[in-house]
Design a protein around this motif. Structure first.
Motif, mmCIF file in Angstrom:
data_model
loop_
_atom_site.group_PDB
_atom_site.id
_atom_site.type_symbol
_atom_site.label_atom_id
_atom_site.label_comp_id
_atom_site.label_asym_id
_atom_site.label_seq_id
_atom_site.Cartn_x
_atom_site.Cartn_y
_atom_site.Cartn_z
ATOM 1 N N ASP A 12 0.936 -0.981 -0.069
ATOM 2 C CA ASP A 12 0.068 0.085 -0.078
ATOM 3 C C ASP A 12 0.909 1.198 -0.028
ATOM 4 O OD1 ASP A 12 0.720 -0.762 2.523
ATOM 5 O OD2 ASP A 12 -1.092 -0.607 3.552
ATOM 6 N N MET A 13 2.266 1.131 0.079
ATOM 7 C CA MET A 13 3.085 2.183 -0.103
ATOM 8 C C MET A 13 3.613 2.534 -1.832
ATOM 9 S SD MET A 13 5.058 1.775 3.210
ATOM 10 C CE MET A 13 6.313 3.087 3.166
ATOM 11 N N ALA A 14 2.848 1.832 -2.572
ATOM 12 C CA ALA A 14 3.497 1.921 -3.843
ATOM 13 C C ALA A 14 3.579 3.198 -4.448
ATOM 14 C CB ALA A 14 2.603 1.043 -4.843
ATOM 15 N N LYS A 15 2.558 4.109 -4.489
ATOM 16 C CA LYS A 15 2.769 5.570 -4.735
ATOM 17 C C LYS A 15 3.718 6.592 -4.215
ATOM 18 C CE LYS A 15 -2.024 5.891 -6.606
ATOM 19 N NZ LYS A 15 -3.308 6.272 -6.112
ATOM 20 N N ALA A 16 3.941 6.233 -2.858
ATOM 21 C CA ALA A 16 4.897 6.888 -2.050
ATOM 22 C C ALA A 16 6.335 6.616 -2.481
ATOM 23 C CB ALA A 16 4.924 6.583 -0.661
ATOM 24 N N ALA A 17 6.480 5.289 -2.819
ATOM 25 C CA ALA A 17 8.029 4.729 -3.411
ATOM 26 C C ALA A 17 8.150 5.226 -4.547
ATOM 27 C CB ALA A 17 7.617 2.902 -3.398
ATOM 28 N N LEU A 18 7.204 5.350 -5.374
ATOM 29 C CA LEU A 18 7.344 5.681 -6.711
ATOM 30 C C LEU A 18 7.665 7.211 -6.649
ATOM 31 C CD1 LEU A 18 7.071 4.326 -9.595
ATOM 32 C CD2 LEU A 18 4.538 5.467 -9.535
ATOM 33 N N PHE A 19 6.878 7.996 -5.983
ATOM 34 C CA PHE A 19 7.321 9.240 -5.712
ATOM 35 C C PHE A 19 8.643 9.662 -5.194
ATOM 36 C CE2 PHE A 19 7.095 13.289 -3.110
ATOM 37 C CZ PHE A 19 6.710 14.252 -4.158
ATOM 38 N N PHE A 20 9.039 8.828 -4.190
ATOM 39 C CA PHE A 20 10.418 9.051 -3.566
ATOM 40 C C PHE A 20 11.507 8.684 -4.465
ATOM 41 C CE2 PHE A 20 8.356 7.752 0.836
ATOM 42 C CZ PHE A 20 7.758 8.849 0.947
ATOM 43 N N GLY A 21 11.099 7.889 -5.417
ATOM 44 C CA GLY A 21 12.339 7.428 -6.310
ATOM 45 C C GLY A 21 12.310 8.401 -7.688
ATOM 46 N N HIS A 48 11.767 11.909 -7.562
ATOM 47 C CA HIS A 48 11.978 13.226 -7.062
ATOM 48 C C HIS A 48 13.300 13.411 -6.242
ATOM 49 C CE1 HIS A 48 7.925 13.411 -8.023
ATOM 50 N NE2 HIS A 48 8.017 14.603 -8.476
ATOM 51 N N SER A 49 13.834 14.632 -6.417
ATOM 52 C CA SER A 49 15.236 14.792 -5.480
ATOM 53 C C SER A 49 14.779 15.522 -4.358
ATOM 54 C CB SER A 49 16.178 15.626 -6.569
ATOM 55 O OG SER A 49 17.213 15.971 -5.193
ATOM 56 N N GLY A 50 15.491 15.192 -3.210
ATOM 57 C CA GLY A 50 15.152 15.742 -1.656
ATOM 58 C C GLY A 50 16.062 17.152 -1.665
ATOM 59 N N ARG A 51 16.875 17.532 -2.933
ATOM 60 C CA ARG A 51 17.447 18.889 -2.665
ATOM 61 C C ARG A 51 16.426 20.053 -2.415
ATOM 62 N NH1 ARG A 51 20.791 16.040 -6.003
ATOM 63 N NH2 ARG A 51 22.933 15.946 -5.458
ATOM 64 N N ASP A 52 15.399 20.007 -3.336
ATOM 65 C CA ASP A 52 14.633 21.053 -2.936
ATOM 66 C C ASP A 52 13.026 20.644 -2.842
ATOM 67 O OD1 ASP A 52 15.646 21.329 -6.280
ATOM 68 O OD2 ASP A 52 14.275 20.040 -5.676
ATOM 69 N N THR A 53 12.954 19.481 -2.386
ATOM 70 C CA THR A 53 11.765 18.907 -1.787
ATOM 71 C C THR A 53 11.872 18.157 -0.563
ATOM 72 O OG1 THR A 53 11.470 18.398 -4.163
ATOM 73 C CG2 THR A 53 9.521 17.591 -2.640
ATOM 74 N N ASP A 54 10.829 18.418 0.313
ATOM 75 C CA ASP A 54 10.518 17.586 1.421
ATOM 76 C C ASP A 54 9.733 16.727 1.130
ATOM 77 O OD1 ASP A 54 10.011 16.417 3.731
ATOM 78 O OD2 ASP A 54 9.995 18.461 4.999
ATOM 79 N N LYS A 55 10.169 15.678 0.610
ATOM 80 C CA LYS A 55 9.366 14.416 0.132
ATOM 81 C C LYS A 55 8.291 13.767 0.964
ATOM 82 C CE LYS A 55 13.177 12.485 -2.073
ATOM 83 N NZ LYS A 55 13.827 11.491 -3.053
ATOM 84 N N LEU A 56 8.841 13.562 2.401
ATOM 85 C CA LEU A 56 7.831 12.979 3.305
ATOM 86 C C LEU A 56 6.871 13.767 3.650
ATOM 87 C CD1 LEU A 56 10.666 11.421 5.767
ATOM 88 C CD2 LEU A 56 9.033 10.103 4.283
ATOM 89 N N ALA A 57 6.974 15.059 3.607
ATOM 90 C CA ALA A 57 5.805 15.936 4.200
ATOM 91 C C ALA A 57 4.888 16.066 2.695
ATOM 92 C CB ALA A 57 6.382 17.345 4.547
ATOM 93 N N GLN A 58 5.391 16.157 1.461
ATOM 94 C CA GLN A 58 4.689 16.280 0.255
ATOM 95 C C GLN A 58 3.900 15.103 0.227
ATOM 96 O OE1 GLN A 58 7.028 18.263 -2.713
ATOM 97 N NE2 GLN A 58 5.267 17.781 -4.077
ATOM 98 N N PHE A 59 4.134 14.095 0.443
ATOM 99 C CA PHE A 59 3.517 12.805 0.314
ATOM 100 C C PHE A 59 2.564 12.771 1.887
ATOM 101 C CE2 PHE A 59 2.137 8.953 -1.532
ATOM 102 C CZ PHE A 59 2.033 9.351 -2.708
ATOM 103 N N ASN A 60 2.828 13.430 2.749
ATOM 104 C CA ASN A 60 1.991 13.116 3.711
ATOM 105 C C ASN A 60 2.302 11.683 4.452
ATOM 106 O OD1 ASN A 60 0.244 14.099 5.945
ATOM 107 N ND2 ASN A 60 -1.487 13.366 4.777
ATOM 108 N N THR A 61 3.283 11.415 4.675
ATOM 109 C CA THR A 61 3.953 10.097 5.002
ATOM 110 C C THR A 61 3.881 9.858 6.436
ATOM 111 O OG1 THR A 61 5.389 10.335 3.134
ATOM 112 C CG2 THR A 61 5.729 8.099 4.494
ATOM 113 N N ARG A 62 3.335 8.785 6.886
ATOM 114 C CA ARG A 62 3.390 8.740 8.467
ATOM 115 C C ARG A 62 4.646 8.109 8.722
ATOM 116 N NH1 ARG A 62 -1.566 5.307 10.552
ATOM 117 N NH2 ARG A 62 -1.888 4.621 8.494
#
Lengths: 166, 166
Positions: free
Chosen positions: A77-86, A88-102
């Motif tokens: 059930d984390m497939a979309k998050a895994a795809l997003f984390f893969g 995008h770069s964290g240089r200019d994005t807070d990936k966990l916040a943007q994806f509302n990850t628990r």
């Protein structure tokens, strides 16, 4: 019978390939997740796990800064998050916040756990080895966590980032 | 939600785990196969693959002697061979002969291919790293081969060496 082919062609027989998410904090304290397929256990006593991260990825900087990281076995059930984390770069994005990850704080290292995952392994960096265009980081497990519910691991099922259960 | 557990417990969530067979010749020229679960790709340019082999295994001697090895993705119809190669030592057994395994000479290194496999990767040893109770060998791909027929890869499905398709 075997026929000789390029590596590019041969390595496409690798699927299904396991997926992990690696979380490490940057110097500002932002926890940065990246999705990887190239990982293995490297020792039983002590427990060591290895990951290969492309030299150019922001995660290389994060792991070198914090000298620790979490290896996460994502659930299906984390497939979309895994795809997003893969992707995008964290240089200019807070990936966990943007994806509302628990998340939850790690217990023994300065990193985060992903609470929906199948398992989380807290690793202290013990070795880093240049392997071609990647850096292979070896972490010693400080402690580990599993989901209180039974969940299926996420795999890469084929080219084009098809992710799912096996 | 996550609960903290031992690594021994947490790492059992790893299944299904990919299986490879690694073939390397000893100083007498006998090709020795071993079945491993701990392997990953470590670089795309150049193509590198890593394997973790327990320090005590005969394969460590063979790889150090010949400085090359084949990484084989076994097909599901090789489950019994994979189990046999994993459970016996090549110190006093010719495992390939005893199991009547179909082989072919490698093209670019002094090793063998397993012809029933999904794929074979010919590797030249470029690095070896002590990782706890294992040695992590890194090989550069000299050439690769795939089966002329479409076959499914073999996986370890759970504890107790349950092998099969996913």
């Amino acid at each position: 019978m075997q026929k000789q082919v390029s590596f590019e062609k041969a390595y496409k027989t690798k699927y299904p390939e396991q997926i992990v998410i690696v979380v490490a904090k940057d110097k500002k304290g932002k926890a940065n997740p990246i999705t990887l397929g190239w990982t293995m256990i490297a020792s039983y006593k002590p427990f060591l796990m290895a990951i290969a991260v492309h030299k150019g990825h922001y995660s290389v900087k994060c792991i070198r800064h914090s000298k620790c990281f979490t290896i996460v076995y994502p659930s299906v059930d984390m497939a979309k998050a895994a795809l997003f984390f893969g992707e995008h770069s964290g240089r200019d994005t807070d990936k966990l916040a943007q994806f509302n990850t628990r998340t939850a704080p790690a217990k023994k290292i300065d990193s985060l756990l992903l609470t929906n995952a199948v398992a989380n392994f807290e690793c202290r960096l013990v070795k880093q080895i240049a392997t071609g265009d990647h850096i292979t980081f070896v972490g010693q497990i400080a402690t580990a966590h599993i989901n209180t519910k039974k969940k299926k691991r996420l795999y890469s099922l084929g080219t084009g980032h098809k992710l799912g259960a096996v």
